[in-house]
Design a protein around this motif. Sequence first.
Motif, mmCIF file in Angstrom:
data_model
loop_
_atom_site.group_PDB
_atom_site.id
_atom_site.type_symbol
_atom_site.label_atom_id
_atom_site.label_comp_id
_atom_site.label_asym_id
_atom_site.label_seq_id
_atom_site.Cartn_x
_atom_site.Cartn_y
_atom_site.Cartn_z
ATOM 1 N N LEU A 64 0.850 -1.175 0.000
ATOM 2 C CA LEU A 64 0.000 0.000 0.000
ATOM 3 C C LEU A 64 0.896 1.239 0.000
ATOM 4 C CD1 LEU A 64 -2.650 1.649 0.459
ATOM 5 C CD2 LEU A 64 -2.250 1.331 2.920
ATOM 6 N N LEU A 65 0.664 2.143 -0.940
ATOM 7 C CA LEU A 65 1.389 3.404 -1.027
ATOM 8 C C LEU A 65 0.428 4.552 -0.751
ATOM 9 C CD1 LEU A 65 3.848 5.187 -1.799
ATOM 10 C CD2 LEU A 65 3.114 4.971 -4.192
ATOM 11 N N VAL A 66 0.737 5.366 0.258
ATOM 12 C CA VAL A 66 -0.067 6.541 0.578
ATOM 13 C C VAL A 66 0.796 7.779 0.346
ATOM 14 C CG1 VAL A 66 -1.400 7.764 2.331
ATOM 15 C CG2 VAL A 66 -1.390 5.255 2.306
ATOM 16 N N GLN A 67 0.508 8.512 -0.735
ATOM 17 C CA GLN A 67 1.240 9.735 -1.071
ATOM 18 C C GLN A 67 0.359 10.920 -0.700
ATOM 19 O OE1 GLN A 67 2.001 8.484 -5.216
ATOM 20 N NE2 GLN A 67 4.187 8.587 -4.728
ATOM 21 N N ARG A 68 0.809 11.740 0.248
ATOM 22 C CA ARG A 68 -0.090 12.703 0.882
ATOM 23 C C ARG A 68 0.046 14.130 0.347
ATOM 24 N NH1 ARG A 68 1.066 9.383 5.799
ATOM 25 N NH2 ARG A 68 -0.880 8.314 6.286
ATOM 26 N N ASN A 69 1.259 14.571 0.050
ATOM 27 C CA ASN A 69 1.462 15.955 -0.388
ATOM 28 C C ASN A 69 0.835 16.929 0.609
ATOM 29 O OD1 ASN A 69 2.404 17.985 -2.101
ATOM 30 N ND2 ASN A 69 0.476 18.056 -3.255
#
Length: 473
Positions: A64-69
């Motif tokens: 799982l990849l969570v890219q938040r910025n």
Amino acid sequence: MPKKGGKIADVAKETQARCKKPKLDTAASPSVLSFESPESLFRSLISPIEEEEFFRDYWEQKPLLVQRNDVLVAAYYRSLFQLSHLQELCSHGLHYGRDVNVCRCVSGKKKVLNKGGRVNYMQLKKDFDQKKATIQFHQPQRFKEELWKIQEKLECYFGSLVGSNVYITPQGSQGLPPHYDDVEVFILQLEGEKHWRLYKPTVPLAREYNVEPEERIGSPTHEFILKPGDLLYFPRGTIHQADTPHGVSHSTHVTISTYQNNSWGDFLLDAIPGLVFDTAKEDMALRTSIPRKLLMQVNTAECTKKLSSLLRRLADSLENARELRSSDMKKDFITHRLPPCLGCDSDPLTPGGKLPKIDSKIRLQFRDHAIITVEPDQENAVSIRSPPCMPGVGTGGHNRRETHMMGTEDDTASEDGLAQQTHGLRFPLSYLDALKQIWSSNTVTVKELNLTSDAEKENLALSLWTECLIEVL
């Protein structure tokens, strides 16, 4: 997620001194995580992914990849650990191997560049800058209070030990070759950027660490850049490698890992001895002798049918068992887990307030840190245990945060001592239902406890109160 990290006996005074350094423990940014409960902490950690979705679609299944910025999340992550923190930490007596590894991936192999003895920051920075070496910092929760808070809550959430390592890699470099681990992994990107490649497992849900050669792993299934505030999860057995791209001064991330040796297979190995112990009392078939000279035979195929029959009897016994007797897994968890994060300067807990009486309403303190055990070596007895590191609770001597996941100088020699430290309070097995009643209720009145006499009820409440395991409301 190593539990044994080398000798620690010679650093007891050093670690006590570290704990008194608040500037090593204070996060610079407001927390974006919720510490109200273990559940809220985990939900905020994987946000915006929902907890139910995570365990349905990702846990033990796929990355799982969570890219938040998100600038607030990035600032908070950055405060957990930075390259600049190393200089002050080195002044408190870090050692190569035990606290820090210096390494680089060269031609698909890990090259260790450790020096001997204490870590000198100038030398460490020189290796980092000139040799493009990765700095691996073991178990930073020993020094950083915010990581202590996070990992303590995660240990409560998972019911499993949670370790961590910080990796700081200069630009254009890679610290470790492609490999897989025996733990569930959560990566928090703290500084800079890291280029990741993930590959299909050759051993799904692996039980050991292993390096895999490039020619065997094929093409990546996932390839991406992690930036500050991003989170990555992948199951044990997932092959991975990561490097810091050119043009980025360095990358810092923390790997938080859990569920080492925490499978059904491990639980069976732990629970079966107790099941055999209890069943043999009632079933004479388990008490009959094995054939003469069986232990001297090379081929024991003739006894497999008998063993199959006995295992079926054990399965039948298990369905009717009132309580599984646990052994090493519970002891290991309660002995090595982090204490509650009460702060380094917190006073030891001491019994206070009113004595519990028959009409008193009571509540269990630190429910997430208490374990009820029925063990094979406890004939007709039940124990309630709490970590030896919990200040003022049980028989422990000191806060063991500084040795969390670091092992001991001689684990074998210390087993008896640890068993004594964590024996907790022992009661007759007839107290089991009352202990469960206290453990599972928000509040309970002493007279409502499931025991036969008022004297027993008051004795149980007073014993727990004396050890600060309950409070009187």
